[in-house]
Design a protein around this motif. Structure first.
Motif, mmCIF file in Angstrom:
data_model
loop_
_atom_site.group_PDB
_atom_site.id
_atom_site.type_symbol
_atom_site.label_atom_id
_atom_site.label_comp_id
_atom_site.label_asym_id
_atom_site.label_seq_id
_atom_site.Cartn_x
_atom_site.Cartn_y
_atom_site.Cartn_z
ATOM 1 N N ALA A 126 37.841 49.282 39.676
ATOM 2 C CA ALA A 126 37.882 48.674 41.010
ATOM 3 C C ALA A 126 37.987 47.160 40.946
ATOM 4 O O ALA A 126 37.454 46.517 40.037
ATOM 5 C CB ALA A 126 36.633 49.065 41.804
ATOM 6 N N ALA A 127 38.680 46.594 41.941
ATOM 7 C CA ALA A 127 38.789 45.142 42.079
ATOM 8 C C ALA A 127 39.131 44.791 43.509
ATOM 9 O O ALA A 127 39.779 45.573 44.228
ATOM 10 C CB ALA A 127 39.862 44.582 41.140
ATOM 11 N N LEU A 128 38.671 43.635 43.942
ATOM 12 C CA LEU A 128 39.060 43.077 45.239
ATOM 13 C C LEU A 128 40.151 42.042 44.992
ATOM 14 O O LEU A 128 39.931 41.054 44.292
ATOM 15 C CB LEU A 128 37.865 42.452 45.952
ATOM 16 C CG LEU A 128 38.156 41.880 47.335
ATOM 17 C CD1 LEU A 128 37.017 42.187 48.298
ATOM 18 C CD2 LEU A 128 38.375 40.365 47.282
ATOM 19 N N ILE A 129 41.333 42.309 45.552
ATOM 20 C CA ILE A 129 42.480 41.410 45.360
ATOM 21 C C ILE A 129 42.426 40.331 46.431
ATOM 22 O O ILE A 129 42.521 40.616 47.626
ATOM 23 C CB ILE A 129 43.816 42.178 45.460
ATOM 24 C CG1 ILE A 129 43.771 43.466 44.631
ATOM 25 C CG2 ILE A 129 44.959 41.275 45.019
ATOM 26 C CD1 ILE A 129 43.529 43.274 43.163
ATOM 27 N N PRO A 145 41.614 47.589 36.209
ATOM 28 C CA PRO A 145 40.446 46.742 36.462
ATOM 29 C C PRO A 145 39.197 47.318 35.787
ATOM 30 O O PRO A 145 39.219 48.422 35.236
ATOM 31 C CB PRO A 145 40.300 46.779 37.995
ATOM 32 C CG PRO A 145 41.580 47.331 38.515
ATOM 33 C CD PRO A 145 42.151 48.188 37.436
ATOM 34 N N LYS A 146 38.108 46.589 35.885
ATOM 35 C CA LYS A 146 36.846 47.003 35.288
ATOM 36 C C LYS A 146 36.354 48.308 35.906
ATOM 37 O O LYS A 146 36.485 48.536 37.111
ATOM 38 C CB LYS A 146 35.798 45.908 35.494
ATOM 39 C CG LYS A 146 34.439 46.207 34.874
ATOM 40 C CD LYS A 146 33.451 45.087 35.155
ATOM 41 C CE LYS A 146 32.070 45.404 34.589
ATOM 42 N NZ LYS A 146 31.088 44.334 34.900
ATOM 43 N N LEU A 147 35.755 49.182 35.072
ATOM 44 C CA LEU A 147 35.158 50.424 35.545
ATOM 45 C C LEU A 147 33.780 50.119 36.122
ATOM 46 O O LEU A 147 32.936 49.498 35.462
ATOM 47 C CB LEU A 147 35.034 51.426 34.400
ATOM 48 C CG LEU A 147 34.546 52.839 34.762
ATOM 49 C CD1 LEU A 147 35.584 53.545 35.634
ATOM 50 C CD2 LEU A 147 34.265 53.649 33.503
ATOM 51 N N VAL A 148 33.554 50.533 37.373
ATOM 52 C CA VAL A 148 32.281 50.273 38.030
ATOM 53 C C VAL A 148 31.715 51.571 38.599
ATOM 54 O O VAL A 148 32.452 52.523 38.867
ATOM 55 C CB VAL A 148 32.419 49.220 39.158
ATOM 56 C CG1 VAL A 148 32.914 47.896 38.620
ATOM 57 C CG2 VAL A 148 33.343 49.732 40.255
ATOM 58 N N ALA A 161 38.900 59.014 43.229
ATOM 59 C CA ALA A 161 39.939 58.055 42.851
ATOM 60 C C ALA A 161 39.720 57.530 41.435
ATOM 61 O O ALA A 161 38.586 57.350 40.983
ATOM 62 C CB ALA A 161 39.959 56.885 43.831
ATOM 63 N N ASP A 162 40.816 57.280 40.744
ATOM 64 C CA ASP A 162 40.759 56.610 39.441
ATOM 65 C C ASP A 162 40.692 55.097 39.613
ATOM 66 O O ASP A 162 40.044 54.403 38.823
ATOM 67 C CB ASP A 162 42.006 56.959 38.620
ATOM 68 C CG ASP A 162 42.174 58.447 38.415
ATOM 69 O OD1 ASP A 162 41.281 59.052 37.796
ATOM 70 O OD2 ASP A 162 43.180 59.008 38.887
ATOM 71 N N VAL A 163 41.392 54.611 40.646
ATOM 72 C CA VAL A 163 41.494 53.166 40.883
ATOM 73 C C VAL A 163 41.188 52.882 42.353
ATOM 74 O O VAL A 163 41.697 53.578 43.239
ATOM 75 C CB VAL A 163 42.902 52.629 40.538
ATOM 76 C CG1 VAL A 163 42.991 51.132 40.792
ATOM 77 C CG2 VAL A 163 43.270 52.960 39.098
ATOM 78 N N ILE A 164 40.372 51.870 42.606
ATOM 79 C CA ILE A 164 40.093 51.406 43.966
ATOM 80 C C ILE A 164 40.471 49.938 44.055
ATOM 81 O O ILE A 164 39.975 49.111 43.280
ATOM 82 C CB ILE A 164 38.607 51.584 44.337
ATOM 83 C CG1 ILE A 164 38.258 53.078 44.405
ATOM 84 C CG2 ILE A 164 38.296 50.912 45.667
ATOM 85 C CD1 ILE A 164 36.782 53.340 44.655
ATOM 86 N N LEU A 165 41.350 49.623 44.990
ATOM 87 C CA LEU A 165 41.753 48.242 45.242
ATOM 88 C C LEU A 165 41.363 47.877 46.667
ATOM 89 O O LEU A 165 41.645 48.628 47.596
ATOM 90 C CB LEU A 165 43.263 48.076 45.067
ATOM 91 C CG LEU A 165 43.854 48.462 43.699
ATOM 92 C CD1 LEU A 165 45.373 48.356 43.739
ATOM 93 C CD2 LEU A 165 43.284 47.588 42.590
ATOM 94 N N ILE A 191 31.800 44.826 42.955
ATOM 95 C CA ILE A 191 33.089 44.912 42.267
ATOM 96 C C ILE A 191 33.614 43.505 41.994
ATOM 97 O O ILE A 191 33.320 42.578 42.739
ATOM 98 C CB ILE A 191 34.126 45.722 43.078
ATOM 99 C CG1 ILE A 191 34.413 45.068 44.431
ATOM 100 C CG2 ILE A 191 33.665 47.158 43.275
ATOM 101 C CD1 ILE A 191 35.496 45.782 45.237
ATOM 102 N N PRO A 192 34.388 43.320 40.925
ATOM 103 C CA PRO A 192 34.913 41.987 40.627
ATOM 104 C C PRO A 192 36.049 41.602 41.571
ATOM 105 O O PRO A 192 36.735 42.471 42.125
ATOM 106 C CB PRO A 192 35.426 42.124 39.191
ATOM 107 C CG PRO A 192 35.759 43.575 39.054
ATOM 108 C CD PRO A 192 34.756 44.309 39.901
ATOM 109 N N ALA A 193 36.237 40.315 41.756
ATOM 110 C CA ALA A 193 37.389 39.806 42.496
ATOM 111 C C ALA A 193 38.511 39.507 41.513
ATOM 112 O O ALA A 193 38.271 39.068 40.390
ATOM 113 C CB ALA A 193 37.019 38.549 43.272
#
Length: 437
Positions: free
Chosen positions: A8-11, A218-221, A85-89, A112-114
């Motif tokens: 996950a990451a915040l874009i 992205p990093k796994l959280v 989900a595998d990926v969250i954006l 979650i990281p930015a």
């Protein structure tokens, strides 16, 4: 309790116009094309970006905002998504630290990281200073890497990479490419339904990102949240018809979900192309672009008369922003042409050629606090006396709320899950007890 793990990451970006919407969409399509399940969310009150993100990810997109949707709902939606989900954006809004609560506040809340997208046009070593400034601005916000956008050449990309501080990695340098451009207009991006070839463009954009080295996850959280309490069935058996087409498309998925959760039977219709209403007890005319479709709307006499008959029968109507503009007597479009509208409310809506209102607002009533926002480029000329006014959290002045029989109309866009009982009262024609305290 919901709990799950996902990359996950915040874009986000240092400011608006840096390309984060298209980068988010291209990342979603890149990971989806790699066979992964991708969920995208949007920070804040935005209707247009989620339309693009839904096409990109192939999954529904919901809004997240610690004030408008509430902190608990932010956590719950992310944790629920992480179960599958595998990926969250999460696509941010404006600049990373702009607004209150900001995109950074959401990332901190969610854990979650930015991942900032920085427009590198006209920039060399200063790129690293901008990245370091973003990473160091808030001690609780994690930034492990950044993305360079609109890079001029491989040499330019190397300058940017060499400028990075040791603690931050350059995920990739995206070259200037037509596939990364989406047209916009006065309210934001052009609606996804109006963009021919959008799927092919997203695939092309995904390839641009892949070649630029952005395929790394992205990093796994771990995301967890309490299970939300069920909403009461305030609308059991109530049939609600919702306008949905190119003129009326500003609809939060969560709004429709909560109507159904309260027991409503929901159907959709097009004021532009349909000639009669579905069988219904109440109508919702949401926001959109009636000013771009005013001639077609005005010419659909049978639909206009069907809505007028619904109103004459004392049946409830909720009209938000573009819906309000359709309910008045005349709409003057951006070219200065006047078009006859429904005439359920006194007045004329005129396009102003500039932004006339923007900001987070709420309607306080005995049945709850309906949170939401206002954002429009038109002005209403009317002699009507408002039933009430919203309260502003930030931005423009409070919006008037008008009531004519069972019609409730305003430029204010509400987030229905924030006040289910108040929303149910509107759709069942109940009196609204306004809290002016």
């Amino acid at each position: 309790m919901f709990q799950g793990k996902a990359h996950a990451a915040l874009i986000s970006a240092p400011g608006s116009g840096q390309g984060k919407s298209m980068v988010t969409a291209a990342l979603a399509r890149l990971h989806r094309n790699a066979g992964l399940t991708v969920r995208v969310f949007k920070h804040g009150p935005d209707y247009l970006d989620p339309m693009i993100q839904e096409v990109a990810s192939g999954q529904p997109v919901y809004q997240l905002h610690p004030w408008m949707t509430g902190e608990e709902e932010c956590r719950w939606r992310l944790a629920e998504a992480a179960q599958e989900a595998d990926v969250i954006l999460v696509e941010g809004s404006m600049g990373l630290f702009d607004g209150s609560p900001s995109s950074a506040d959401l990332a901190i809340l969610a854990g979650i990281p930015a991942l900032p997208v920085i427009d590198a046009w006209g920039m060399a070593q200063t790129f690293g200073a901008v990245a370091q400034g973003l990473a160091n601005y808030h001690p609780d916000l994690a930034i492990h890497e950044v993305i360079a956008n609109r890079v001029g050449s491989p040499g330019h990309g190397k300058l940017l990479a060499d400028s990075m501080p040791e603690s931050i990695a350059l995920l990739g340098a995206i070259p200037r490419n037509e596939a990364m451009k989406i047209p916009d207009r006065h309210l934001g991006l052009v609606q996804a339904s109006e963009l021919s070839g959008l799927d092919a463009q997203l695939d092309a954009a995904a390839e641009v990102l892949k070649e630029a080295g952005l395929g790394r996850l992205p990093k796994l959280v771990t995301l967890s949240a309490e299970t939300p309490a069920p909403v009461p069935d305030y609308l059991n058996g109530v049939r609600i018809a919702i306008a949905r087409d190119d003129a009326f498309a500003f609809i939060y998925r969560a709004n429709v979900d909560v109507l159904r959760a309260m027991g409503a039977e929901v159907s959709f219709f097009s004021p532009l192309t349909d000639h009669q209403l579905p069988e219904c007890d109440a109508l919702w005319l949401p926001g959109g672009y009636p000013e771009l479709n005013a001639a077609r709307l005005s010419a659909n006499h049978s639909m206009l008369e069907a809505i007028r008959a619904h109103h004459r029968a004392g049946k409830p109507i909720l009209a938000e922003c573009g819906g309000l503009m359709a309910c008045v007597e005349q709409l003057v479009d951006g070219e200065g042409e006047s078009h006859a509208m429904l005439g359920l409310l006194n007045g004329t809506a005129k396009m102003a050629g500039k932004l006339t209102a923007l900001g987070l607002q709420s309607l306080h009533a005995g049945a709850g606090e309906l949170r939401g926002h206002t954002y429009h480029h038109s002005l209403l000329e009317t002699t009507m006396t408002p039933l009430a006014r919203t309260r502003k959290l930030a931005g423009s002045e409070a919006e008037p709320i008008y009531r004519e029989r069972a019609l409730v109309a305003s430029y204010f866009h509400g987030y229905f899950p924030s006040a289910p009982k108040l929303v149910a009262d509107i759709f069942t024609g109940q009196a609204i007890s306004i809290n002016n305290g």
